[in-house]
Design an enzyme around this catalytic site. Structure first.
Site, PDB file in Angstrom:
ATOM      1  N   LEU A 377       0.834  -1.199   0.000  1.00 38.58           N
ATOM      2  CA  LEU A 377       0.000   0.000   0.000  1.00 38.58           C
ATOM      3  C   LEU A 377       0.869   1.249   0.000  1.00 38.58           C
ATOM      4  O   LEU A 377       0.443   2.308  -0.440  1.00 38.58           O
ATOM      5  CB  LEU A 377      -0.894   0.011   1.242  1.00 38.58           C
ATOM      6  CG  LEU A 377      -1.888  -1.140   1.344  1.00 38.58           C
ATOM      7  CD1 LEU A 377      -2.577  -1.128   2.691  1.00 38.58           C
ATOM      8  CD2 LEU A 377      -2.914  -1.052   0.228  1.00 38.58           C
ATOM      9  N   GLY A 378       2.077   1.122   0.500  1.00 41.50           N
ATOM     10  CA  GLY A 378       2.951   2.282   0.548  1.00 41.50           C
ATOM     11  C   GLY A 378       4.080   2.039   1.517  1.00 41.50           C
ATOM     12  O   GLY A 378       4.150   1.002   2.166  1.00 41.50           O
ATOM     13  N   TYR A 382       8.794   3.849   9.002  1.00 41.77           N
ATOM     14  CA  TYR A 382       9.110   2.666   9.780  1.00 41.77           C
ATOM     15  C   TYR A 382       9.216   1.418   8.930  1.00 41.77           C
ATOM     16  O   TYR A 382       9.614   0.381   9.407  1.00 41.77           O
ATOM     17  CB  TYR A 382       8.035   2.457  10.850  1.00 41.77           C
ATOM     18  CG  TYR A 382       7.756   3.707  11.625  1.00 41.77           C
ATOM     19  CD1 TYR A 382       8.676   4.149  12.568  1.00 41.77           C
ATOM     20  CD2 TYR A 382       6.616   4.454  11.393  1.00 41.77           C
ATOM     21  CE1 TYR A 382       8.438   5.308  13.269  1.00 41.77           C
ATOM     22  CE2 TYR A 382       6.376   5.613  12.107  1.00 41.77           C
ATOM     23  CZ  TYR A 382       7.292   6.041  13.045  1.00 41.77           C
ATOM     24  OH  TYR A 382       7.060   7.189  13.738  1.00 41.77           O
ATOM     25  N   GLY A 383       8.810   1.524   7.704  1.00 43.96           N
ATOM     26  CA  GLY A 383       8.826   0.344   6.856  1.00 43.96           C
ATOM     27  C   GLY A 383       7.698   0.420   5.857  1.00 43.96           C
ATOM     28  O   GLY A 383       7.008   1.419   5.739  1.00 43.96           O
ATOM     29  N   MET A 447      -7.613   0.153   6.908  1.00 44.00           N
ATOM     30  CA  MET A 447      -8.422   1.341   6.635  1.00 44.00           C
ATOM     31  C   MET A 447      -8.454   1.541   5.127  1.00 44.00           C
ATOM     32  O   MET A 447      -7.422   1.727   4.489  1.00 44.00           O
ATOM     33  CB  MET A 447      -7.821   2.567   7.327  1.00 44.00           C
ATOM     34  CG  MET A 447      -7.702   2.389   8.841  1.00 44.00           C
ATOM     35  SD  MET A 447      -9.299   2.409   9.674  1.00 44.00           S
ATOM     36  CE  MET A 447      -9.635   4.158   9.669  1.00 44.00           C
ATOM     37  N   ASN A 451      -4.147   7.089   3.888  1.00 45.98           N
ATOM     38  CA  ASN A 451      -3.848   8.127   4.866  1.00 45.98           C
ATOM     39  C   ASN A 451      -4.604   9.409   4.562  1.00 45.98           C
ATOM     40  O   ASN A 451      -5.005   9.679   3.441  1.00 45.98           O
ATOM     41  CB  ASN A 451      -2.335   8.359   4.976  1.00 45.98           C
ATOM     42  CG  ASN A 451      -1.775   9.061   3.761  1.00 45.98           C
ATOM     43  OD1 ASN A 451      -2.040  10.234   3.518  1.00 45.98           O
ATOM     44  ND2 ASN A 451      -0.973   8.340   2.987  1.00 45.98           N
ATOM     45  N   ASP A 492       4.423  12.030  16.499  1.00 49.66           N
ATOM     46  CA  ASP A 492       4.483  12.216  15.047  1.00 49.66           C
ATOM     47  C   ASP A 492       3.071  12.384  14.498  1.00 49.66           C
ATOM     48  O   ASP A 492       2.688  11.747  13.531  1.00 49.66           O
ATOM     49  CB  ASP A 492       5.184  11.019  14.385  1.00 49.66           C
ATOM     50  CG  ASP A 492       5.613  11.335  12.953  1.00 49.66           C
ATOM     51  OD1 ASP A 492       5.505  12.512  12.553  1.00 49.66           O
ATOM     52  OD2 ASP A 492       6.031  10.423  12.236  1.00 49.66           O
TER      53      ASP A 492
END
Length: 1620
Positions: A377-378, A382-383, A447, A451, A492
């Site tokens: 998905l992207g 963090y990874g 989700m 984002n 964050d």
């Protein structure tokens, strides 16, 4: 993430390669390092490139470190290809953020471990290890190039060690481990290396770290323990299976020994790009291969050996050892010959369990192989993030792969522990972790809309108005207020770290990770992704973070939202931000931003942290910001305004979501809203998510209250998210799979569950077509003067999709699919589809019901924090909603009937009268055959519309659907196809197959929920929630009735609404016959609902059709069964998964289980006698039931065939008049009632059918008593499906019992009923059914053959029962083939599906019903294939069909059974039932198969069927198989890239049917032994290919082209073998 990780890993490995070919950590392996050209680490300068290849992030992060770092990271990465993927990044990071020294230290630590245990079998310990390697590699690489790998490694390791704990390094894999110089001791036979960490449990035991070298001196007598001497001089016992000789390949984490290619692919299915393993060929020992995963598919590379003993994959690079070869290919470089570097060794499957890695297994630890990665998905800080499927529950989840160097594993585990406690509707719920070995996974809820930043940028002002923006900001403030109350610092907070679900539900994500990051990671260093523009001044100046610094970030986030995703501080350089802030600069008010909001931003941007507000006060301010009205209300207004223009439903949704409980109530607008509101209150954010689409849900309520509102909602769907949803919904079939993913924020891809779709193979295609038809239909509905309804439906559809989508994918899928299909299929397709939604949601008031159900969904969602859990909750809520919906329904009866019923159809008088037959047929089709995707069905429906004959058949099918939906009412509707307008709606409702949808959801959701959070609802959301949600017994029914509001309207609807005072659904033991849950979460629930419907139908259940009630109960059951099956087919995984946990059982609790056992016993006792009854109870078996009756009647009318179900129908009709009497009627549900003739045109037939059903049991003696018997059987089944329901029914007496049975039936009776229905279907609908499973082509054939259906009908009539059983077997057939199948097969199968629910109907759901009886699993598949074949054949010859049916029945019934297809006993039973006239009902009781319920999913249909009827098995004729082969070959001619996920599932189902048919044929066919053996080999291959096809949707086109070619070859070989 995979790609990114691949890069990183590549970089790592590259680094490792260059710097540490020898040392995985960069420790040793200078030779390798130098050897590997791509060793990124090798050349410091060059390393950048390798890194770049492997790790973009690393490169950027390491920029400061520059080449050194890059190389280090590269080497680390290379070294720890898998383990170091993460570390490498940290290496880069570290280098960038840390000085090389730190890297060295860390590395040194790691190195020491490496050196100690030269060959670190599983070095991938911590992410740091990789980073260590990277850092070390960096240093080392320069050295390593020379060959000082070990030294460099050590030095690097030293530096890195500080950052990386040994623990981490132990968990990190680096290819360097393989390269560690063997050293003189390598040949020492006493030297062993530890494979796993071992924690000494006693004084005499020696603790081991993975990779540690020890000297083994002796073993104990058993050989289980050995005495080990460590380098440190310690001596102790260690388990002998924890160590392996130093010179063996077993020490390598990537060496899996002799495992098969398939096993390797399975192991790698849970991996990401760069996951790999080395295996030895099972067939040719000594021949090894590398299996490597990339972009969703697994590549196998043969490892060759030249005469000199050197090993190689490509001639250019040969190596002395396998370890060197693996290391070389773990480093990214030009022309290494593999598609991607080897980064992550797949976890070994045979790890000893005696000594777990941790003292107590973490409940959050998920088995890696349970996760099937789909697509990326992207990527993030963090990874990477992947969309994946949690195979255990069939849920779509989001998987974050953590870059190893980003955070220490220990810190991560601590943080994860905190995340596990964070449960809030606006926080992304942690589902589990995979921390046993890299790559580390964090598994969270999925989700659908990604984002918030991208969402804001892509949506724009047209879609998102100020209200929606404020609503989203409020949700974020709510989630942050929760974190604040827990003293949790996010660190964050930004739009990029918030995720969006359906209905504008927003959740804060990554809240657990920021703090996990190493402190140095969050120190601004060159190239680091430090969120300077979001960080408070004290954070920038002193690196101080607090909840007040999160408040500052929230102010920036508000600015991002107000500007639709603009980057903050535009035109200001990062380096100037702090100075400008220090001088008092703050960003100006964005254009269009209300002053109140901007004032809030400025408060958040106070220089002094103590001056900033708390999140609690921020949340309060946002909630009450405008005109003393809560933000929810403001949002609602805004949304409503939009709704009028865009989609009223959307506004209400947002209102609900925002307002939390209160807003929800408002949004709900009316009774529904109040109940909903309550639910949503608790689940505000989640609800909101659903709610937005829920807005539509609200809209339906609004519709109840206000037609205008209804209209408004329609506009909403037209514009904005709702519109998207609408379109999505219509195109749901296509996007269903995705919808499930929650990807359809707008409900676009609502959940057409691929699995569910798979049940009806053509359903996907149908969906595609349906999309257009759906749209057209929508217009049509409006044209039908059911504008309100249409709008309602639209909004409902949208809302439903979106609702189910995120939280209850299955629900959405089922609903969306069926609705979508319904729309296409039903003449008032648009209405129907939407109606289906609504039906799904609120049996009676289509519009209302659906919306309320959606509200429920959103409702549920909030309850279930985890995504999975949410789904379950959603499902639950959906049911509740439906109940509520029902209540509200009455308020606006007229409106509701419009939308509530397919009311559009009803409302639209023209449709009602003119297209009554067609509408009914469509309704039935929708009901019975809920093709997961509306598109296909829509197309078929269009075709059907052309032929009224087909249309009548459709209605019959529709009835089975309602049970799926758990809408007793819908069943009534389908029973009452007579009331043309209403029946379609009801059908739609059924078609929604909310039950199915819910079912999957529930099953998956519930299980998940149970696992993550114990929620009563969670366990059995459908049952208790449903019940709780709507006090009215049958929410769906109620909804239908209520929607109607007026009993007459209900009658119009085709099923009187159940009285609101109806007892709660059977879900509750005590409740009166509860209405079927609106959308049973699980198949069981759906079944239960149907059962309820049936019982009440018998006793005028909530169906809202007194007459229907009786039949309805049966029909409902049938419908439910189909629903279940559909559900399983649509969500094949979910249902199956549920199977083990007995959907209803888990939901109902243990008491139901007892009941179940009792029921089973009773059923067994009554077995033969009651089997028919149970079928009846199922309603599937009993065509008599409304749906069947309806179908038969309609078919008869259309085809001028006598219909057997009139009796039942009449009853239903009576029921219509006695909507209020439902309760009593329910109680009355007496076999007599069921058997009570339906005055309809073909009462005799109905009666016969009923008898036939009974007969199926083996005794046709209880026409009147059957109801109770069926109840018993149903109960037994129910016990399986819904224990609670069963108990309830028991309490209610025969009525309840019957109801329970209905629900249960579905699993048990479904088998019989299904068989019966199948027989009926076989007779008339079989064609359709079989075809249905088959493919679009088969569907077409079915349709084309529909006219022949009459002939079939005759045959069916001869099995009038069957026809009835089918609920209108012909109608089923007429439905889209898929639908038809679903209807008949599903009816049959539908019931079976209850049982089948466990099985995976997807492969061949319709057939399963027959199967079910024989053996749920195998029979079902066979049944389907047989059915498919037979249906095709049937068109040509009824007799053939009979033969097919025969397959399932005993010899006496064989001719009929053949139609059934391959279901063995079940089929026979069904057939017998079908041929009620046939006195020789199979001796095999359908009930006995109930136990097979679990087996349903079992593949061995052949075996199961064998016992059922070896004689009939032979019935599976060569011709039928060849016909099926031809069908499949036609399906494979489509270009691969044009085949959607759902179509792959359908293909897989068809192939499975073929497999089952072939198995039976091989068993009973006259073949010479050697031919039989070869044929079986072929068939086994086909079975494997059908499994591969199931996952084809996630694979790339080349893979699929190859797979399709293989399948085509297999098909040709089968036809050749048969033609010999």
């Amino acid at each position: 993430m995979g790609a990114q990780q691949g890069k990183d890993r590549g970089a790592h490995s590259g680094g490792g390669g260059s710097g540490a070919p020898v040392s995985c950590i960069g420790l040793s392996s200078s030779p390798v390092a130098s050897v590997s050209p791509h060793c990124i680490s090798s050349s410091s300068g060059v390393s950048s490139a390798p890194l770049g290849g492997g790790s973009t992030l690393r490169g950027s992060r390491i920029k400061s470190s520059s080449s050194g770092v890059a190389s280090g990271s590269g080497s680390g990465g290379g070294g720890g290809g898998s383990g170091s993927g993460l570390s490498q990044r940290s290496g880069g990071h570290k280098d960038a953020r840390c000085n090389p020294t730190v890297g060295l230290n860390i590395f040194t630590e790691h190195n020491e471990a490496l050196l100690q245990s030269r060959p670190l079998p599983h070095i991938p310990a911590g992410s740091t290890a990789a980073s260590l390697l990277a850092d070390a590699a960096e240093l080392q690489q320069h050295q390593q190039d020379s060959g000082g790998l070990g030294l460099q490694g050590s030095s690097l390791g030293g530096g890195h060690s500080s950052t990386t704990s040994v623990f981490e390094s132990a968990h990190r894999w680096t290819s360097k481990e393989n390269l560690l110089a063997p050293g003189p001791e390598e040949d020492d036979p006493q030297l062993f290396v530890a494979l796993y960490d071992f924690q000494a449990g006693g004084e005499n035991q020696l603790s081991l770290k993975k990779g540690e070298q020890v000297r083994i001196l002796s073993y104990n007598k058993s050989g289980e323990w050995c005495e080990a001497h460590s380098d440190s001089g310690n001596v102790g016992w260690v388990p002998s299976n924890y160590v392996t000789p130093l010179n063996s390949l077993e020490k390598h984490s990537w060496y899996h020994g002799p495992i098969s290619r398939n096993a390797a692919e399975y192991l790698l299915s849970s991996g990401i790009n760069g996951s790999f393993l080395v295996r030895e060929s099972e067939s040719s020992p000594g021949q090894r291969s590398i299996s490597l995963r990339y972009e969703g598919r697994v590549y196998h590379y043969r490892i060759s050996e030249d005469p000199d003993g050197k090993v190689f994959v490509t001639q250019e690079a040969k190596f002395n050892t396998l370890a060197e070869l693996v290391h070389h290919h773990s480093v990214p470089h030009e022309g290494h010959g593999l598609i991607t570097p080897l980064l992550y060794p797949a976890p070994k499957q045979n790890k000893p369990t005696v000594f777990p890695l941790s003292p107590e297994p973490d409940e959050w630890e998920i088995c890696r192989t349970d996760i099937m990665m789909k697509h990326k998905l992207g990527g993030g800080q963090y990874g990477e993030v992947y969309e994946a499927v949690w195979k255990r529950y069939g849920n779509t989840v989001a998987v974050k792969t953590l870059k190893e160097d980003t955070m220490a594993l220990k810190d991560f585990l601590e943080e994860a522990a905190i995340m596990k406690e964070m449960k809030h509707p606006n926080l992304v719920q942690l589902i589990g972790v995979c921390t046993r070995e890299p790559p580390f996974y964090i598994i969270t809820e999925f989700m659908s809309h990604g984002n918030l930043l991208d969402f804001l940028r892509s949506a724009g002002r047209e879609t998102l108005d100020a209200v929606a923006l404020l609503y989203m900001a409020t949700q974020i403030a709510s989630g942050m207020s929760y974190l604040e109350s827990r003293n949790y610092i996010h660190r964050d907070l930004a739009a990029r770290n918030c995720l969006v679900g359906d209905n504008k539900l927003v959740k804060v994500a990554d809240f657990g990770l920021a703090r996990l990051m190493r402190d140095d990671t969050y120190t601004a260093h060159a190239g680091a992704k430090f969120p300077i523009k979001w960080t408070a001044p004290e954070g920038l100046a002193y690196n101080k973070f607090s909840t007040k610094s999160d408040v500052w970030a929230f102010g920036v986030l508000l600015w991002e939202i107000a500007t639709y995703g603009m980057s903050p501080y535009p035109a200001i350089d990062l380096t100037d931000v702090y100075h400008k802030l220090d001088k008092g600069y703050r960003m100006e008010r964005p254009p269009g931003c209300p002053p109140e909001v901007y004032d809030l931003m400025r408060q958040c941007w106070q220089w002094d942290a103590t001056d900033r507000p708390t999140f609690k006060s921020i949340h309060h301010a946002l909630e009450h910001m405008f005109q003393e009205s809560s933000i929810t209300e403001a949002v609602e207004k805004q949304l409503n305004a939009n709704a009028t223009s865009a989609s009223s439903s959307a506004p209400s949704t947002s209102g609900v979501a925002t307002g939390g409980g209160a807003t929800t109530t408002t949004a709900a607008s009316g009774c529904a809203s109040s109940s909903s509101a309550t639910a949503s209150l608790s689940l505000t954010p989640q609800m909101v998510k659903k709610g937005l689409p829920g807005g539509q849900a609200l809209t339906p309520n609004a519709h109840h209250n206000d037609p205008h509102q209804q209209q408004a909602s329609t506009p909403m769907s037209e514009t904005g998210s709702t519109s998207t949803k609408l379109s999505t919904f219509s195109s749901q079939g296509k996007g269903n799979v995705q919808m499930r993913r929650t990807t359809n924020k707008q409900g676009k891809q609502a959940p057409a569950p691929p699995k569910r779709t798979s049940l009806l193979s053509s359903s996907r295609d149908s969906t595609y077509r349906e999309e257009d038809p759906a749209n057209a239909r929508c217009n049509f509905i409006d044209d039908l003067s059911t504008n309100g309804l249409a709008r309602d439906i639209n909004s409902l559809t949208q809302r439903y999709d979106s609702e189910t989508d995120p939280a209850a994918d299955p629900d959405t899928d089922a609903t969306g699919d069926s609705l979508e299909q319904s729309l296409s299929q039903v003449i008032a397709a648009p209405v129907t589809n939407k109606m289906q939604h609504s039906l799904h949601s609120g049996g009676g008031g289509g519009g209302i019901g659906p919306r309320s159900s959606q509200q429920h969904s959103s409702f549920k969602r909030p309850t279930g924090t985890p995504v999975m859990g949410n789904r379950g909750l959603e499902t639950r809520q959906s049911k509740r909603s439906q109940l509520h919906s029902q209540a509200p329904g009455p308020g606006p009866p007229s409106t509701q009937p419009h939308h509530g019923n397919n009311g559009v159809v009803t409302s639209a008088h023209p449709i009602t009268v003119g297209a009554l037959d067609v509408m009914n047929v469509k309704q039935v089709v929708n009901r019975y055959g809920t093709l997961p995707k509306g598109a296909r069905i829509g197309a078929y429906l269009d075709s059907l519309e052309d032929s009224s004959e087909a249309a009548p058949a459709l209605p019959a099918t529709a009835p089975s659907l309602p049970p799926a939906n758990g809408h007793a009412t819908p069943p009534a509707a389908r029973l009452n196809p007579k009331a043309s307008p209403i029946p379609p709606q009801q059908m739609i409702r059924s078609n929604s197959s909310g039950g199915v949808t819910m079912q999957n959801n529930a099953a998956a959701s519930l299980n998940k929920l149970q696992r993550h959070r114990t929620t009563t609802e969670g366990t059995m959301m459908t049952f208790s929630s449903f019940r709780a949600g709507g006090s009215s017994s049958s929410p769906k029914r109620s909804a239908s009735g209520v929607a109607s509001g007026v009993q007459p309207a209900l009658a119009n609807l085709e099923f009187p609404p159940p009285p609101l005072d109806l007892p709660p659904p059977p879900e509750e033991f005590e409740g009166g016959p509860p209405p079927p849950p609106p959308a049973p979460e699980s198949a069981v629930q759906a079944i239960q609902q149907h059962l309820h419907a049936q019982l009440p139908n018998n006793g005028n259940i909530s169906n809202g059709n007194g007459t229907n009630n009786n039949d309805s109960s049966h029909n409902d059951v049938s419908n439910i069964a189909p629903s279940v099956e559909e559900a399983s087919s649509r969500f094949g995984v979910s249902l199956r998964k549920r199977e083990p946990s007995t959907d209803s059982c888990s939901s109902l609790g243990s008491p139901p289980e007892d009941l179940k056992e009792k029921l089973i016993t009773e059923i067994k006792a009554a077995g033969k006698d009651t089997a028919p009854a149970s079928h009846l109870a199922n309603g599937s078996g009993i065509a008599v039931v409304d749906p069947v009756s309806l179908l038969v009647t309609e078919l008869a009318e259309s085809m001028n065939l006598p219909k057997p179900p009139p009796q039942q129908q009449q009853k239903l009709t009576n029921g219509n008049s006695t909507g209020s009497g439902f309760k009593a009627q329910l109680k009355k549900v007496e076999p007599k009632k069921m058997s009570a003739p339906m005055p309809k045109a073909e009462p005799a037939n109905t009666i016969i059918d009923f008898k036939a059903h009974l007969r199926r049991v083996d005794k046709e003696k209880e026409p009147a008593t059957p109801a109770p018997a069926p109840a018993t059987v149903a109960v037994a089944n129910n016990a399986n499906c819904n224990t609670t329901g069963t108990l309830n029914r028991k309490e209610d007496g025969s009525k309840k019992f019957s109801q329970a049975m209905q629900k249960t039936e579905i699993k048990i009776d479904v088998t019989n009923s299904n068989v019966e229905a199948d027989a009926g279907a076989a007779g008339e609908g079989d064609l359709g059914k079989r075809r249905s499973t088959g493919s679009i082509n088969s569907l077409k054939k079915l349709w084309e053959q529909q006219p022949p259906a009459p002939d079939y009908a005759t045959s069916t009539i001869l099995q009038q029962q069957p026809s009835v059983v089918n609920g209108g077997g012909t109608p089923n057939a007429q439905l889209s083939p898929k639908y038809g199948m679903k209807s008949g097969a599903i009816n049959t199968v539908g019931t079976l599906p209850a049982k089948l629910g466990n099985k995976q109907p997807p492969a061949a759901p319709p057939p399963p019903p027959p199967n079910c009886t024989t053996s749920n699993s195998s029979t079902t598949s066979i049944s389907t294939s047989s059915r498919d074949c037979t249906s095709r054949q049937q068109a040509s010859s009824t007799i053939k069909t009979s033969h097919s049916t025969q397959l399932f029945t005993d010899d006496e019934e064989q001719s009929h059974t053949e139609g059934l297809g391959s279901g063995g006993q079940g089929s026979a039973d069904m057939t017998q039932s079908l041929y009620e006239q046939k006195p020789q009902i199979q001796q095999k009781p359908a009930v006995p198969h109930k136990p097979t319920k679990l087996t349903i999913y079992a593949t061995p249909i052949a075996k199961l069927t064998e016992p059922a009827s070896s004689a009939s098995s032979t019935q599976i004729s060569r011709e039928s198989i060849l016909e099926l082969v031809g069908l499949l070959e036609g399906s494979l001619k489509h270009p691969v890239n044009a085949i959607a996920g759902s179509q792959w599932l359908q293909l897989s189902d068809k192939l499975n049917i073929l497999h089952n048919s072939c198995v039976i044929f091989a068993e009973n066919g006259a073949m010479p032994p050697h031919s039989k053996f070869q044929f079986r080999e072929l068939v086994t291959r086909v079975e494997a290919q059908s499994q591969h096809l199931r996952s084809a949707g996630s694979k790339n086109v080349q893979d699929n082209e190859r797979l399709v070619a293989e399948v085509g070859q297999s098909l040709r070989q089968i036809s050749n073998a048969l033609n010999r």
